[in-house]
Scaffold this motif. Sequence first.
Motif, PDB file in Angstrom:
ATOM      1  N   TYR A  43       0.651  -1.586  -0.031  1.00 11.75           N
ATOM      2  CA  TYR A  43      -0.009   0.341  -0.196  1.00 11.75           C
ATOM      3  C   TYR A  43       0.979   1.367   0.123  1.00 11.75           C
ATOM      4  N   ARG A  44       1.369   1.317  -1.586  1.00 12.00           N
ATOM      5  CA  ARG A  44       2.552   2.726  -1.351  1.00 12.00           C
ATOM      6  C   ARG A  44       1.892   3.928  -1.251  1.00 12.00           C
ATOM      7  N   TYR A  45       0.783   4.362  -1.685  1.00 10.27           N
ATOM      8  CA  TYR A  45       0.440   5.602  -1.442  1.00 10.27           C
ATOM      9  C   TYR A  45      -1.588   5.565  -1.109  1.00 10.27           C
ATOM     10  N   PHE A  46      -2.153   6.139  -1.135  1.00  5.27           N
ATOM     11  CA  PHE A  46      -3.349   6.175  -0.582  1.00  5.27           C
ATOM     12  C   PHE A  46      -4.313   7.476  -1.503  1.00  5.27           C
ATOM     13  N   MET A  47      -5.741   7.063  -2.214  1.00  2.44           N
ATOM     14  CA  MET A  47      -6.392   7.672  -2.303  1.00  2.44           C
ATOM     15  C   MET A  47      -7.654   8.911  -1.519  1.00  2.44           C
ATOM     16  N   VAL A  48      -7.097   9.578  -1.181  1.00  8.68           N
ATOM     17  CA  VAL A  48      -8.526  10.705  -1.232  1.00  8.68           C
ATOM     18  C   VAL A  48      -9.678   9.911  -1.604  1.00  8.68           C
ATOM     19  N   LEU A  49     -11.273   9.633  -1.398  1.00  3.31           N
ATOM     20  CA  LEU A  49     -12.751   9.166  -2.504  1.00  3.31           C
ATOM     21  C   LEU A  49     -13.416   9.890  -1.414  1.00  3.31           C
ATOM     22  N   THR A  50     -13.283  10.548  -0.036  1.00  6.23           N
ATOM     23  CA  THR A  50     -14.677  11.896  -0.214  1.00  6.23           C
ATOM     24  C   THR A  50     -14.417  12.746  -1.246  1.00  6.23           C
ATOM     25  N   GLN A  51     -15.884  13.212  -1.445  1.00  8.62           N
ATOM     26  CA  GLN A  51     -16.306  14.274  -1.957  1.00  8.62           C
ATOM     27  C   GLN A  51     -15.498  15.744  -1.748  1.00  8.62           C
ATOM     28  N   THR A  52     -15.263  16.827  -2.796  1.00 14.77           N
ATOM     29  CA  THR A  52     -14.794  18.006  -2.375  1.00 14.77           C
ATOM     30  C   THR A  52     -15.628  18.125  -1.782  1.00 14.77           C
ATOM     31  N   CYS A  53     -16.908  18.668  -2.031  1.00 14.38           N
ATOM     32  CA  CYS A  53     -17.680  18.953  -1.366  1.00 14.38           C
ATOM     33  C   CYS A  53     -17.961  18.821   0.162  1.00 14.38           C
TER      34      CYS A  53
ATOM     35  N   PRO B 132      -8.875  18.836 -12.808  1.00 14.46           N
ATOM     36  CA  PRO B 132     -10.133  18.396 -12.193  1.00 14.46           C
ATOM     37  C   PRO B 132     -11.636  17.517 -12.935  1.00 14.46           C
ATOM     38  N   GLU B 133     -11.169  17.661 -14.503  1.00 15.33           N
ATOM     39  CA  GLU B 133     -11.662  15.951 -15.513  1.00 15.33           C
ATOM     40  C   GLU B 133     -11.818  15.099 -15.122  1.00 15.33           C
ATOM     41  N   PHE B 134      -9.986  14.956 -14.399  1.00 17.02           N
ATOM     42  CA  PHE B 134     -10.056  12.903 -13.557  1.00 17.02           C
ATOM     43  C   PHE B 134     -11.038  12.752 -12.065  1.00 17.02           C
ATOM     44  N   GLN B 135     -10.700  14.338 -11.628  1.00 11.65           N
ATOM     45  CA  GLN B 135     -12.098  14.563 -10.204  1.00 11.65           C
ATOM     46  C   GLN B 135     -13.493  13.477 -10.617  1.00 11.65           C
TER      47      GLN B 135
ATOM     48  N   LEU C  24     -13.739  10.315 -11.226  1.00 10.37           N
ATOM     49  CA  LEU C  24     -12.980   9.311  -9.842  1.00 10.37           C
ATOM     50  C   LEU C  24     -14.342   9.487  -9.294  1.00 10.37           C
ATOM     51  N   GLY C  25     -15.163  10.401  -9.440  1.00 14.59           N
ATOM     52  CA  GLY C  25     -16.306  10.664  -8.503  1.00 14.59           C
ATOM     53  C   GLY C  25     -17.422  10.091  -9.577  1.00 14.59           C
ATOM     54  N   TRP C  26     -17.714   9.797 -10.825  1.00 15.40           N
ATOM     55  CA  TRP C  26     -18.701   8.474 -11.705  1.00 15.40           C
ATOM     56  C   TRP C  26     -17.997   7.763 -10.719  1.00 15.40           C
ATOM     57  N   LEU C  27     -16.419   6.552 -10.489  1.00 17.41           N
ATOM     58  CA  LEU C  27     -16.388   5.861 -10.460  1.00 17.41           C
ATOM     59  C   LEU C  27     -16.882   5.517  -8.778  1.00 17.41           C
ATOM     60  N   VAL C  28     -16.384   5.703  -8.105  1.00 21.88           N
ATOM     61  CA  VAL C  28     -16.622   5.795  -6.548  1.00 21.88           C
ATOM     62  C   VAL C  28     -18.605   6.101  -6.295  1.00 21.88           C
ATOM     63  N   GLY C  29     -18.749   6.849  -7.068  1.00 25.23           N
ATOM     64  CA  GLY C  29     -20.332   7.008  -6.675  1.00 25.23           C
ATOM     65  C   GLY C  29     -21.173   6.114  -7.237  1.00 25.23           C
ATOM     66  N   ASN C  30     -21.043   5.038  -8.643  1.00 22.99           N
ATOM     67  CA  ASN C  30     -21.163   4.645  -9.989  1.00 22.99           C
ATOM     68  C   ASN C  30     -22.657   5.279  -9.430  1.00 22.99           C
ATOM     69  N   ILE C  31     -22.314   6.512 -11.052  1.00 20.64           N
ATOM     70  CA  ILE C  31     -23.139   7.334 -11.286  1.00 20.64           C
ATOM     71  C   ILE C  31     -23.378   6.542 -12.670  1.00 20.64           C
ATOM     72  N   TYR C  32     -24.877   6.294 -13.341  1.00 19.89           N
ATOM     73  CA  TYR C  32     -24.890   5.271 -14.200  1.00 19.89           C
ATOM     74  C   TYR C  32     -24.721   6.869 -15.792  1.00 19.89           C
TER      75      TYR C  32
END
Length: 276
Positions: free
Chosen positions: A29-39, A150-153, A156-164
């Motif tokens: 587990y070399r690094y970590f990524m923040v999954l919590t929404q920016t807002c 921003p576009e990759f944020q 990521l939000g789409w992947l995490v939130g399972n938005i269709y």
Amino acid sequence: MQQGDIIRRTPALERLLETVHPFYLNADYRYFMVLTQTCDLVSRDGAIATPYISLCAIRPLQEVINREAKKYQTNNVLKKANAITEQGQSRVRMFLKSLLNNNNHEYFYVHEQVNKGIGDRMCAFLRLSISLKTEHYAIVKKARILSLKPEFQAKLGWLVGNIYSRVGTDDWVPRALPENEWNELIENIVKENVVTLNDKKVESVKKNTPADVVDAWDTVTAREAVNGAQGRKLKDEVIEIVTTVLRDANIIPEDLMGKAVLNLQQSPELKAKVRN
């Protein structure tokens, strides 16, 4: 701090993990990524909106490829050799193209950026997440080394939130690389991480080697056995295809299949056309 921020392992973060999530001290587990929404990470009146910060583990790309490759180790010969066939390699290649363009729901690809502290190709395991109380916000923020565009944020939000609804981001082709260099990148990654064996030779070893012998092999022995095997002859494959088609079409009855195969094997015309 924002969704998608990449967090390095600092002494302070490791001390925290040792207390609340010791498994996440795994060396992979070399690094970590923040999954919590920016807002939810914005400070309002001195407080963060969410009580927890979600992080997922970022691990080497090789681990993802190994997991995918194992799906195509469909017999004991391949398992013992820790390898896949050429057909399996084609599927791994397709998987990689989707992964590197971040179109896979399980992972988020992080390309190597040596000057930013990421020396290897990595992947965020989106389902491998933990929560830290927001009282530790400062520790996490201080460990941040990179933020996503921003576009990759959004991706990521789409992947995490399972938005269709698909979030558009630039694929590698043509923005980052021309197609020939993109294909070369995929080929290099596959060759660096996966051992590929000839389909026909694998099938030959599987067919002609007793199961208990295969069970006793180590990885090196299994690979040597396959590489040294004689692959099935093209002529035999052609004969099998032709006779099977004729049988299934009720042109050759089942009881004459053996005779048909023998006649084709002895055919001088076929031998002249198919020499191997």
